[in-house]
Design a protein around this motif. Structure first.
Motif, PDB file in Angstrom:
ATOM      1  N   LYS A   1      -1.532   9.336  -5.277  1.00  0.00           N
ATOM      2  CA  LYS A   1      -1.137   8.071  -4.531  1.00  0.00           C
ATOM      3  C   LYS A   1      -0.911   6.710  -5.389  1.00  0.00           C
ATOM      4  O   LYS A   1       0.198   5.970  -5.487  1.00  0.00           O
TER       5      LYS A   1
ATOM      6  N   ARG B   1       6.097   5.768   0.898  1.00  0.00           N
ATOM      7  CA  ARG B   1       5.564   6.515   1.920  1.00  0.00           C
ATOM      8  C   ARG B   1       5.913   8.210   1.749  1.00  0.00           C
ATOM      9  O   ARG B   1       6.839   8.381   1.514  1.00  0.00           O
TER      10      ARG B   1
ATOM     11  N   ALA C   1       0.861  -1.284  -0.072  1.00  0.00           N
ATOM     12  CA  ALA C   1      -0.141  -0.053   0.072  1.00  0.00           C
ATOM     13  C   ALA C   1       0.834   0.999  -0.105  1.00  0.00           C
ATOM     14  O   ALA C   1       2.003   1.443   0.634  1.00  0.00           O
TER      15      ALA C   1
ATOM     16  N   VAL D   1       7.109  -0.613  -0.365  1.00  0.00           N
ATOM     17  CA  VAL D   1       5.971   0.388   0.004  1.00  0.00           C
ATOM     18  C   VAL D   1       6.667   1.899  -0.133  1.00  0.00           C
ATOM     19  O   VAL D   1       7.640   1.908   0.078  1.00  0.00           O
TER      20      VAL D   1
ATOM     21  N   GLU E   1       6.309  11.589   2.832  1.00  0.00           N
ATOM     22  CA  GLU E   1       6.766  12.241   4.111  1.00  0.00           C
ATOM     23  C   GLU E   1       6.321  13.626   3.956  1.00  0.00           C
ATOM     24  O   GLU E   1       6.135  14.119   5.104  1.00  0.00           O
TER      25      GLU E   1
ATOM     26  N   LYS F   1       1.352   4.833   1.412  1.00  0.00           N
ATOM     27  CA  LYS F   1       1.104   5.463   2.746  1.00  0.00           C
ATOM     28  C   LYS F   1       0.988   7.125   2.496  1.00  0.00           C
ATOM     29  O   LYS F   1       2.247   7.436   1.853  1.00  0.00           O
ATOM     30  N   ALA F   2       0.137   7.768   3.028  1.00  0.00           N
ATOM     31  CA  ALA F   2      -0.064   9.137   2.543  1.00  0.00           C
ATOM     32  C   ALA F   2      -1.029   9.804   3.510  1.00  0.00           C
ATOM     33  O   ALA F   2      -1.931   9.293   3.998  1.00  0.00           O
TER      34      ALA F   2
END
Length: 204
Positions: free
Chosen positions: A52, A102, A40, A100, A104, A42-43
């Motif tokens: 995304k 992500r 997945a 993954v 930031e 991530k956000a």
């Protein structure tokens, strides 16, 4: 749309790229060594679903373009059958990772036209990380960081689609930095940031 790219590369990342270019060349010559599946993205709420999804596709495309990485082990084996996947990876001598992305940081700023200009400018800055955990142990194996900034004039009518295109450009640049760094760390047998290793060595 006249875009200005603001390249950002950390000192640690530049050092890793300089040290490991030879290692990557050797890995590419040897053929597939790793298997990846995308986890997945991530956000936070500031990142819309379209961006995304684009980040995930950008990581998949980047890794798939590298000869040492594979995303399909054949024989109809997929991520929905973990035991069969692990068995197939062992048979093919591939190291498997769940990858993954992500976010930031994502910042967007709309600037008023400068002197003599008529169009507003949009400035975007994206910072993200890419990390991989082993299959099936789920232990952190590598990570990388990327950051990119872009700025361009946009029209009032086309502000939304032009801003989206700019955001995708920034994400793609940041993804490439992060994946380059992550893959290099993997080739060097390093999972954490370079500066953390240095600090650890000083404490001994």
């Amino acid at each position: 749309m006249n875009a200005k790219r603001l390249g950002i590369l950390t000192a640690a990342g530049a050092c890793l790229l300089a040290l490991g270019s030879g290692s990557i060349a050797v890995a590419r010559a040897a053929g597939p060594k790793f298997y990846f599946r995308l986890g997945a993205v991530k956000a936070g709420p500031e990142v819309d679903p379209t961006l995304k999804a684009y980040a995930g596709e950008a990581v998949k495309a980047d890794l798939a373009a590298r000869p040492e990485w594979a995303s399909d082990v054949g024989n109809g084996v997929g991520a929905d059958d973990p035991e069969a996947l692990v068995a197939e990876l062992g048979k093919r001598k591939l190291r498997g990772f769940s990858v993954v992305v992500r976010f930031e940081h994502l910042q967007k700023e709309i600037k008023e036209p400068g002197p003599g200009a008529r169009r507003k400018r949009v400035a975007l800055n994206v910072k993200l990380s890419v990390f991989g955990t082993t299959i099936p142990e789920e232990k952190l194996a590598f990570s990388g960081d990327g950051e990119s900034g872009v700025e361009a004039e946009v029209s009032d009518k086309g502000m939304e689609p032009e801003t989206e295109a700019l955001a995708k450009d920034a994400v793609k640049d940041a993804i490439k930095q992060a994946v380059d760094q992550a893959v290099l760390k993997l080739s060097l047998g390093q999972s954490g940031p370079l500066n953390e290793r240095k600090r650890g060595a000083k404490k001994k």
